[in-house]
Design an enzyme around this catalytic site. Structure first.
Site, short mmCIF file in Angstrom:
data_model
loop_
_atom_site.label_atom_id
_atom_site.label_comp_id
_atom_site.label_asym_id
_atom_site.label_seq_id
_atom_site.Cartn_x
_atom_site.Cartn_y
_atom_site.Cartn_z
N ALA A 92 0.81 -1.22 0.00
CA ALA A 92 0.00 0.00 0.00
C ALA A 92 0.84 1.27 0.00
O ALA A 92 0.32 2.36 0.23
CB ALA A 92 -0.94 0.00 1.21
N ASP A 93 2.13 1.14 -0.26
CA ASP A 93 3.00 2.33 -0.23
C ASP A 93 4.02 2.26 -1.36
O ASP A 93 5.22 2.43 -1.14
CB ASP A 93 3.70 2.41 1.14
CG ASP A 93 4.37 3.76 1.37
OD1 ASP A 93 3.93 4.75 0.76
OD2 ASP A 93 5.31 3.83 2.17
N LEU A 94 3.54 2.05 -2.57
CA LEU A 94 4.45 1.87 -3.71
C LEU A 94 4.81 3.21 -4.36
O LEU A 94 4.52 3.45 -5.52
CB LEU A 94 3.82 0.92 -4.74
CG LEU A 94 3.95 -0.57 -4.42
CD1 LEU A 94 3.20 -1.40 -5.44
CD2 LEU A 94 5.40 -0.99 -4.35
#
Length: 237
Positions: free
Chosen positions: A50-52
């Protein structure tokens, strides 16, 4: 007992160095690899990074192998419970197919507080008009999934259609991934990339039997929980 953090060193170059590369073919290839990886996480594995942002993506290039991407820092991930995962898949499929009416009806039906939705018929009409305007006119390349999803979330806010919080996180993550992909290849859009996965099961042949069984069981549980909720609602009436 003690908790131990285990880390590994991963070779590669930050993807930010490739965003302005003059090698159009390589940039397009990297964008496709990234989209494929994200879609598999989202649609098959239900375990989504969720943090790309660009700082968490490395590019590994070898003379002997095709380019590969390395995703770093999985401290922020999203995993949906079976019912929420099935709900999200159904919504995603309806958007990919350009069916805004079904998408809106599903979002109301499976909203956490569907009885609080304001003007549901107007919401369905506006959602259908939005999806038709963008997808059926093949205009997503100009709009982008980020702008489309922002409009969808705004409609949800106006009409009080409450989404499961982790679904909102997943939407934001999708917008982030698309932003990087469109910098690499402006012609790509995530819904076009998703069609082979949604409509023909692209990539399923690469899953192990255990993965396929887990995927099947996840969907069965999600459908069962949904039926249970319907029966509970009927009993209240």
């Amino acid at each position: 007992g003690r908790r131990i953090l285990v880390e590994t060193w991963e070779d590669g170059e930050p993807i930010s160095r490739f965003l302005s590369s003059k090698n159009d073919s390589l940039r397009s290839q990297l964008a496709q690899i990234g989209f494929d990886a994200y879609l598999k996480m989202m649609l098959y594995h239900n375990f989504i990074h969720a943090d790309l942002h660009p700082g968490n993506i490395l590019v590994r290039i070898s003379d002997r192998l095709p380019p590969r991407l390395v995703f770093l820092d999985v401290g922020l991930t999203t995993t949906l419970d079976p019912e929420a995962w099935v709900n999200f898949r159904d919504l995603f499929v309806s958007i990919v197919k350009g069916d805004g009416k079904t998408c809106a009806e599903l979002m109301i039906e499976r909203s956490q507080q569907s009885h609080l939705v304001i003007e549901p018929e107007k919401y369905i009409q506006e959602m259908d008009r939005l999806v038709s305007q963008i997808l059926k006119a093949n205009n997503l390349t100009n709009w982008g999934i980020g702008r489309l999803m922002s409009q969808v979330l705004n409609l949800c806010r106006v009409h009080h259609v409450k989404l499961e919080p982790r679904v909102s996180t997943l939407v934001i993550g999708t917008i982030l991934v698309e932003g990087i992909g469109r910098q690499l290849d402006p012609a790509l859009n995530i819904l076009d990339a998703a069609k082979p996965y949604v409509l023909s099961g692209k990539g399923m042949e690469l899953l192990t039997w255990r993965d396929k069984l887990e995927l099947f069981w996840l969907e069965i549980k999600g459908r069962f929980y949904r039926l249970e909720q319907i029966f509970q609602d009927m009993a209240k009436e």
